[in-house]
Design a protein around this motif. Structure first.
Motif, PDB file in Angstrom:
ATOM      1  N   PRO A   1     -73.609 -37.158  33.465  1.00  0.00           N
ATOM      2  CA  PRO A   1     -74.697 -36.174  33.439  1.00  0.00           C
ATOM      3  C   PRO A   1     -74.631 -35.249  32.223  1.00  0.00           C
ATOM      4  O   PRO A   1     -75.671 -34.782  31.748  1.00  0.00           O
ATOM      5  N   LEU A   2     -73.418 -34.997  31.699  1.00  0.00           N
ATOM      6  CA  LEU A   2     -73.318 -34.162  30.502  1.00  0.00           C
ATOM      7  C   LEU A   2     -73.913 -34.882  29.294  1.00  0.00           C
ATOM      8  O   LEU A   2     -74.532 -34.255  28.431  1.00  0.00           O
ATOM      9  N   ARG A   3     -73.723 -36.198  29.236  1.00  0.00           N
ATOM     10  CA  ARG A   3     -74.323 -36.958  28.126  1.00  0.00           C
ATOM     11  C   ARG A   3     -75.859 -36.894  28.222  1.00  0.00           C
ATOM     12  O   ARG A   3     -76.550 -36.753  27.214  1.00  0.00           O
TER      13      ARG A   3
ATOM     14  N   GLU B   1     -80.805 -32.923  40.782  1.00  0.00           N
ATOM     15  CA  GLU B   1     -80.201 -34.249  40.927  1.00  0.00           C
ATOM     16  C   GLU B   1     -78.883 -34.210  41.702  1.00  0.00           C
ATOM     17  O   GLU B   1     -78.284 -35.244  41.971  1.00  0.00           O
ATOM     18  N   GLY B   2     -78.414 -33.008  42.025  1.00  0.00           N
ATOM     19  CA  GLY B   2     -77.164 -32.884  42.785  1.00  0.00           C
ATOM     20  C   GLY B   2     -75.913 -32.806  41.934  1.00  0.00           C
ATOM     21  O   GLY B   2     -74.803 -32.817  42.472  1.00  0.00           O
ATOM     22  N   TYR B   3     -76.067 -32.712  40.608  1.00  0.00           N
ATOM     23  CA  TYR B   3     -74.899 -32.589  39.744  1.00  0.00           C
ATOM     24  C   TYR B   3     -74.321 -31.184  39.872  1.00  0.00           C
ATOM     25  O   TYR B   3     -75.059 -30.203  39.938  1.00  0.00           O
ATOM     26  N   ARG B   4     -73.001 -31.087  39.875  1.00  0.00           N
ATOM     27  CA  ARG B   4     -72.322 -29.812  40.032  1.00  0.00           C
ATOM     28  C   ARG B   4     -71.274 -29.631  38.943  1.00  0.00           C
ATOM     29  O   ARG B   4     -70.845 -30.588  38.303  1.00  0.00           O
TER      30      ARG B   4
ATOM     31  N   GLY C   1     -67.575 -27.265  41.561  1.00  0.00           N
ATOM     32  CA  GLY C   1     -68.521 -27.483  42.646  1.00  0.00           C
ATOM     33  C   GLY C   1     -69.696 -26.532  42.676  1.00  0.00           C
ATOM     34  O   GLY C   1     -70.480 -26.558  43.618  1.00  0.00           O
ATOM     35  N   GLY C   2     -69.837 -25.687  41.652  1.00  0.00           N
ATOM     36  CA  GLY C   2     -70.945 -24.743  41.616  1.00  0.00           C
ATOM     37  C   GLY C   2     -72.194 -25.346  41.001  1.00  0.00           C
ATOM     38  O   GLY C   2     -72.161 -26.418  40.390  1.00  0.00           O
TER      39      GLY C   2
END
Length: 318
Positions: free
Chosen positions: A13-15, A37-40, A44-45
């Motif tokens: 997701p960082l890419r 999208e649910g990325y944390r 976990g924040g």
């Protein structure tokens, strides 16, 4: 070395975020997409624009190191994005824009969760006028501040003066000043309870993640819903705790000249006094466009009730 390994589940997701930034999407838009999208984050924040900006602006994400003069060199570390991508993101920084000038950092007394909009109940925030003068407004509806109408604005100087005059006058009453120490302790105890709840919810969130990793019975949608509920609760309680903890800066004991003290007091102490004395400050639209009049028709002060014995005698001033 364990801290230097790239976790592909976090790197992917960082890419994508880096690619979106290179396409000149705003950090606010990118973090909204990531959270939806649910990325944390690693802890976990939920992602915030400033957090993502710091991650993508750090040379280590491209396996680079930066010296004191700003020179970049290969660090030998693992790469999440390529150096060329990192440099492209760096080039988009506003500080690299020759037409960009950083706005003056000016103090605002009525920030945080204290002030709301009389039309919609949305949070008020600092918002300079087009002329550059200090001002406040109802924050428009955005993912970070949902629900605001953005239609109510007030000039900072008369607004802050009006609130300060009423608070100092109330604080000067003998029956009020005698209870300041007790009231401050009560509010700090409330903040401590919120902090304890935040700690407990973070532990529950960690257990939830571990349970999802172990159990095939917990669906991704159920995990995301439960995780979001905990995240929202943690964020709300932590923000309220920070707000209440401002009262630690309130002086306890006799203050011979409150007006003089207020004029020279640090901003943190003034904000602490407002947090201690006021439950809410509500701002309504001006009677006429461009009006700078601030009175009881525009600003309603709701005084804090410190303990049950004071509830009946507490006054709401408008």
């Amino acid at each position: 070395m364990a801290h230097e390994r790239v976790r592909e589940s976090e790197a992917a997701p960082l890419r994508q975020a880096a690619s979106r930034r290179i396409q000149q999407q705003t950090y606010e838009a990118i973090t909204t997409w990531m959270n939806d999208e649910g990325y944390r984050t690693t802890r976990g924040g939920r992602w915030r624009p400033s957090v993502l900006a710091n991650v993508l602006d750090h040379p280590a994400i491209a396996g680079l190191a930066e010296d004191a003069d700003g020179n970049l060199a290969d660090s030998g570390g693992q790469r999440i994005i390529q150096p060329e991508e990192f440099k492209a993101i760096r080039a988009l920084r506003r500080l690299n824009d020759p037409t960009y000038r950083r706005a003056d950092q000016r103090e605002y007394l009525m920030t945080g969760e204290l002030t709301d909009c009389g039309l919609c109940g949305g949070i008020f925030g600092a918002s300079p006028a087009n002329s550059g003068s200090r001002g406040y407004r109802c924050l428009p509806n955005r993912p970070q501040h949902p629900g605001g109408c953005g239609r109510v604005r007030i000039s900072a100087d008369p607004f802050e003066t009006y609130v300060a005059e009423h608070v100092v006058a109330e604080l000067a009453k003998p029956e009020v000043s005698a209870l300041i120490g007790q009231a401050r302790d009560e509010i700090l105890a409330e903040a401590a309870e919120l902090r304890a709840q935040v700690k407990a919810d973070k532990a529950r969130q960690k257990e939830l993640g571990e349970s999802y990793a172990r159990s095939p019975d917990l669906s991704l949608s159920a995990f995301r819903a439960a995780d979001k509920q905990l995240t929202d609760q943690i964020r709300e309680n932590a923000a309220q705790a920070r707000f209440l903890e401002q009262v630690q800066h309130v002086p306890v004991g006799a203050v011979p000249d409150l007006v003089r003290w207020w004029r020279h007091a640090p901003l943190a102490s003034k904000q602490g006094v407002l947090t201690l004395m006021l439950e809410r400050v509500t701002v309504y639209p001006a009677a006429a466009r461009g009006s700078r009049t601030v009175d009881g028709d525009r600003v309603q002060l709701t005084w804090r009730k410190w303990n049950p014995s004071q509830r009946d005698s507490a006054v709401t001033a408008g």
